[in-house]
Design a protein around this motif. Structure first.
Motif, PDB file in Angstrom:
ATOM      1  N   ALA A  21       0.668  -1.589   0.153  1.00  0.00           N
ATOM      2  CA  ALA A  21       0.046   0.305   0.152  1.00  0.00           C
ATOM      3  C   ALA A  21       0.778   1.683   0.062  1.00  0.00           C
ATOM      4  CB  ALA A  21      -1.246   0.229   1.409  1.00  0.00           C
ATOM      5  N   GLN A  22       0.341   2.340  -0.522  1.00  0.00           N
ATOM      6  CA  GLN A  22       1.113   3.863  -0.882  1.00  0.00           C
ATOM      7  C   GLN A  22       0.851   3.934   0.312  1.00  0.00           C
ATOM      8  OE1 GLN A  22       0.588   5.506  -4.946  1.00  0.00           O
ATOM      9  NE2 GLN A  22       2.310   7.206  -3.959  1.00  0.00           N
ATOM     10  N   ARG A  23       2.099   4.878   1.472  1.00  0.00           N
ATOM     11  CA  ARG A  23       1.648   5.516   2.427  1.00  0.00           C
ATOM     12  C   ARG A  23       1.173   6.966   1.855  1.00  0.00           C
ATOM     13  NH1 ARG A  23       6.178   3.076   5.965  1.00  0.00           N
ATOM     14  NH2 ARG A  23       5.625   0.823   6.210  1.00  0.00           N
ATOM     15  N   ALA A  24       0.666   8.354   3.370  1.00  0.00           N
ATOM     16  CA  ALA A  24       0.376   9.031   2.478  1.00  0.00           C
ATOM     17  C   ALA A  24       1.277   9.855   2.286  1.00  0.00           C
ATOM     18  CB  ALA A  24      -0.675   9.122   3.724  1.00  0.00           C
ATOM     19  N   GLY A  25       2.007  11.391   1.203  1.00  0.00           N
ATOM     20  CA  GLY A  25       2.763  11.405   1.492  1.00  0.00           C
ATOM     21  C   GLY A  25       4.009  10.742   0.787  1.00  0.00           C
ATOM     22  N   GLU A  26       4.169   9.711   0.160  1.00  0.00           N
ATOM     23  CA  GLU A  26       5.085   9.313  -0.666  1.00  0.00           C
ATOM     24  C   GLU A  26       5.015   8.866  -1.621  1.00  0.00           C
ATOM     25  OE1 GLU A  26       6.014   5.503   1.228  1.00  0.00           O
ATOM     26  OE2 GLU A  26       4.453   4.475   0.717  1.00  0.00           O
ATOM     27  N   ASP A  27       6.087   8.779  -3.099  1.00  0.00           N
ATOM     28  CA  ASP A  27       5.871   8.578  -4.009  1.00  0.00           C
ATOM     29  C   ASP A  27       5.343   6.725  -4.535  1.00  0.00           C
ATOM     30  OD1 ASP A  27       8.174   7.912  -4.446  1.00  0.00           O
ATOM     31  OD2 ASP A  27       8.843   9.501  -5.009  1.00  0.00           O
ATOM     32  N   GLU A  28       5.629   6.033  -6.309  1.00  0.00           N
ATOM     33  CA  GLU A  28       5.088   4.854  -5.636  1.00  0.00           C
ATOM     34  C   GLU A  28       6.156   4.834  -6.263  1.00  0.00           C
ATOM     35  OE1 GLU A  28       3.390   3.957  -9.565  1.00  0.00           O
ATOM     36  OE2 GLU A  28       1.562   5.306  -9.249  1.00  0.00           O
ATOM     37  N   VAL A  29       7.228   5.296  -6.113  1.00  0.00           N
ATOM     38  CA  VAL A  29       8.732   4.381  -6.190  1.00  0.00           C
ATOM     39  C   VAL A  29       9.169   3.525  -5.043  1.00  0.00           C
ATOM     40  CG1 VAL A  29      11.506   4.918  -6.350  1.00  0.00           C
ATOM     41  CG2 VAL A  29       9.673   5.498  -8.426  1.00  0.00           C
ATOM     42  N   ALA A  30       8.991   5.467  -3.639  1.00  0.00           N
ATOM     43  CA  ALA A  30       8.744   4.629  -2.528  1.00  0.00           C
ATOM     44  C   ALA A  30       8.740   3.266  -1.992  1.00  0.00           C
ATOM     45  CB  ALA A  30       8.756   5.775  -1.461  1.00  0.00           C
ATOM     46  N   THR A  31       7.417   3.616  -2.742  1.00  0.00           N
ATOM     47  CA  THR A  31       6.398   1.977  -1.531  1.00  0.00           C
ATOM     48  C   THR A  31       7.057   0.718  -2.679  1.00  0.00           C
ATOM     49  OG1 THR A  31       4.782   3.452  -2.012  1.00  0.00           O
ATOM     50  CG2 THR A  31       4.187   0.914  -2.076  1.00  0.00           C
ATOM     51  N   ALA A  32       7.527   0.678  -3.741  1.00  0.00           N
ATOM     52  CA  ALA A  32       7.556  -0.079  -4.574  1.00  0.00           C
ATOM     53  C   ALA A  32       9.138  -0.132  -4.068  1.00  0.00           C
ATOM     54  CB  ALA A  32       8.681   0.502  -6.358  1.00  0.00           C
ATOM     55  N   LEU A  33      10.002   0.478  -3.534  1.00  0.00           N
ATOM     56  CA  LEU A  33      11.447   0.154  -3.449  1.00  0.00           C
ATOM     57  C   LEU A  33      11.348  -0.615  -1.574  1.00  0.00           C
ATOM     58  CD1 LEU A  33      13.480   3.067  -3.156  1.00  0.00           C
ATOM     59  CD2 LEU A  33      13.902   0.729  -4.503  1.00  0.00           C
ATOM     60  N   ARG A  34       9.854  -0.876  -0.703  1.00  0.00           N
ATOM     61  CA  ARG A  34       9.761  -1.209   0.131  1.00  0.00           C
ATOM     62  C   ARG A  34       9.009  -2.761  -0.099  1.00  0.00           C
ATOM     63  NH1 ARG A  34       6.594   2.497   1.872  1.00  0.00           N
ATOM     64  NH2 ARG A  34       4.951   1.577   1.715  1.00  0.00           N
ATOM     65  N   LEU A  36      10.748  -3.932  -2.762  1.00  0.00           N
ATOM     66  CA  LEU A  36      10.403  -4.858  -3.529  1.00  0.00           C
ATOM     67  C   LEU A  36      11.881  -5.710  -2.356  1.00  0.00           C
ATOM     68  CD1 LEU A  36      11.971  -2.376  -6.423  1.00  0.00           C
ATOM     69  CD2 LEU A  36      11.067  -5.494  -6.688  1.00  0.00           C
ATOM     70  N   GLU A  37      11.812  -4.603  -1.013  1.00  0.00           N
ATOM     71  CA  GLU A  37      12.551  -5.178   0.056  1.00  0.00           C
ATOM     72  C   GLU A  37      12.437  -6.712   0.174  1.00  0.00           C
ATOM     73  OE1 GLU A  37      15.907  -5.389   2.339  1.00  0.00           O
ATOM     74  OE2 GLU A  37      15.607  -3.489   1.368  1.00  0.00           O
ATOM     75  N   ARG A  38      11.365  -6.643   0.736  1.00  0.00           N
ATOM     76  CA  ARG A  38       9.715  -7.376   1.068  1.00  0.00           C
ATOM     77  C   ARG A  38       9.907  -8.815   0.426  1.00  0.00           C
ATOM     78  NH1 ARG A  38       5.830  -5.451   1.938  1.00  0.00           N
ATOM     79  NH2 ARG A  38       3.903  -6.211   0.679  1.00  0.00           N
ATOM     80  N   VAL A  39      10.121  -8.656  -1.089  1.00  0.00           N
ATOM     81  CA  VAL A  39       9.861  -9.662  -2.017  1.00  0.00           C
ATOM     82  C   VAL A  39      11.758 -10.524  -2.552  1.00  0.00           C
ATOM     83  CG1 VAL A  39       9.287 -10.185  -4.352  1.00  0.00           C
ATOM     84  CG2 VAL A  39       7.954  -8.912  -3.292  1.00  0.00           C
ATOM     85  N   LEU A  40      12.107  -9.522  -2.081  1.00  0.00           N
ATOM     86  CA  LEU A  40      13.948 -10.512  -2.692  1.00  0.00           C
ATOM     87  C   LEU A  40      14.168 -11.016  -1.707  1.00  0.00           C
ATOM     88  CD1 LEU A  40      15.395  -7.100  -3.886  1.00  0.00           C
ATOM     89  CD2 LEU A  40      15.177  -9.143  -5.491  1.00  0.00           C
ATOM     90  N   GLY A  41      13.627 -10.545  -0.071  1.00  0.00           N
ATOM     91  CA  GLY A  41      13.765 -11.061   0.702  1.00  0.00           C
ATOM     92  C   GLY A  41      13.110 -12.999   1.191  1.00  0.00           C
ATOM     93  N   ALA A  42      11.918 -13.218   0.112  1.00  0.00           N
ATOM     94  CA  ALA A  42      10.932 -13.689   0.969  1.00  0.00           C
ATOM     95  C   ALA A  42      11.885 -14.782  -0.407  1.00  0.00           C
ATOM     96  CB  ALA A  42       9.796 -13.522   0.362  1.00  0.00           C
ATOM     97  N   TYR A  43      12.436 -14.226  -2.231  1.00  0.00           N
ATOM     98  CA  TYR A  43      12.279 -14.698  -3.385  1.00  0.00           C
ATOM     99  C   TYR A  43      13.252 -14.503  -3.576  1.00  0.00           C
ATOM    100  CZ  TYR A  43       6.803 -15.289  -2.694  1.00  0.00           C
ATOM    101  OH  TYR A  43       5.800 -15.428  -2.320  1.00  0.00           O
ATOM    102  N   PRO A  44      14.859 -14.886  -3.037  1.00  0.00           N
ATOM    103  CA  PRO A  44      15.897 -13.854  -3.780  1.00  0.00           C
ATOM    104  C   PRO A  44      16.177 -14.461  -4.850  1.00  0.00           C
ATOM    105  CG  PRO A  44      16.646 -15.451  -1.415  1.00  0.00           C
ATOM    106  CD  PRO A  44      14.404 -15.239  -1.405  1.00  0.00           C
ATOM    107  N   ARG A  45      15.765 -15.905  -5.449  1.00  0.00           N
ATOM    108  CA  ARG A  45      16.347 -15.667  -6.808  1.00  0.00           C
ATOM    109  C   ARG A  45      15.378 -16.357  -7.676  1.00  0.00           C
ATOM    110  NH1 ARG A  45      20.227 -21.561  -5.241  1.00  0.00           N
ATOM    111  NH2 ARG A  45      19.691 -21.626  -7.565  1.00  0.00           N
TER     112      ARG A  45
END
Length: 228
Positions: A21-34, A36-45
């Protein structure tokens, strides 16, 4: 986030991995980075390449993925950028090569090792594909010549990923719309809010992801193994 995955002898199976979910006051790239951080932790390969629209052509996103051993390919549109301007000068000065995408002939330009985006930690590659095709209008039955012109910036190396594959990757970005949002809305009613509570909304979306993934995987695998 949509992941196209294949198994030898089977059709492509596209998995919906996660959402953020996109948080108030942030852009889509910041949301995407968050995300990706979680997805890469769960599916590193789970994947090697991230495809995204021009909005995500930002140095933080590129550097984030590079630091984690992943490549990225995004649309390049902003004509105010030094990278875009330098690439445009190369397009004008260098003749294209002929290629094809699907059944249509294209003109391709492909330039690697560009240093016009110093905020990114590695030189980047810019690929352009221009194609013309004719469509017949239903209103008057006349043929109309249409031109599509796409430019992408990527970290994928030319030594191992040829121009035609870059063009295919670039167009594959539409899978996010066609096989992600479109399937969820039209097939799984994911555009309807059943309860106006943030946790309930997220729970429903994740359940819809799971149901869609199981159905698509079963359908694709069974369609390949069914008797003719």
């Amino acid at each position: 986030m949509l992941l196209p995955a294949t198994r030898p002898g089977c059709a492509t199976v596209r998995f919906l991995l996660d959402h953020e979910a996109q948080r108030a006051g942030e852009d889509e790239v910041a949301t995407a980075l968050r995300l990706l951080e979680r997805v890469l932790g769960a599916y590193p390969r789970g994947f090697d390449l991230v495809l995204a629209d021009a909005l995500y052509s930002t140095a933080p996103l590129f550097n984030f993925l590079l630091a984690r051993g992943k490549h990225v390919l995004t649309v390049l549109k902003d004509d105010r950028r030094n990278l875009y301007q330098d690439a445009a000068a190369l397009f004008a000065a260098c003749p294209p090569e002929e290629g094809s995408f699907g059944s249509r002939k294209c003109l391709w330009w492909d330039f690697s090792g560009l240093l016009s985006w110093p905020q990114v930690n590695v030189p980047v590659r810019v690929v352009r594909s221009r194609k013309k095709h004719t469509v017949r209008r239903q209103l008057d039955g006349k043929d109309e010549l249409l031109t599509s012109d796409w430019i992408w910036v990527t970290t994928l190396p030319a030594q191992s990923v040829p121009t035609g594959r870059i063009v295919a990757f670039g167009h594959q970005r539409w899978d996010i719309e066609n096989h992600g949002f479109n399937d969820l809305v039209n097939g799984w009613h994911a555009d309807h809010i059943y309860r106006h509570d943030p946790n309930a909304i997220e729970c429903f979306l994740l359940l819809a992801f799971l149901a869609c993934n199981i159905f698509q995987a079963f359908f694709r695998v069974e369609s390949q193994t069914a008797d003719p």
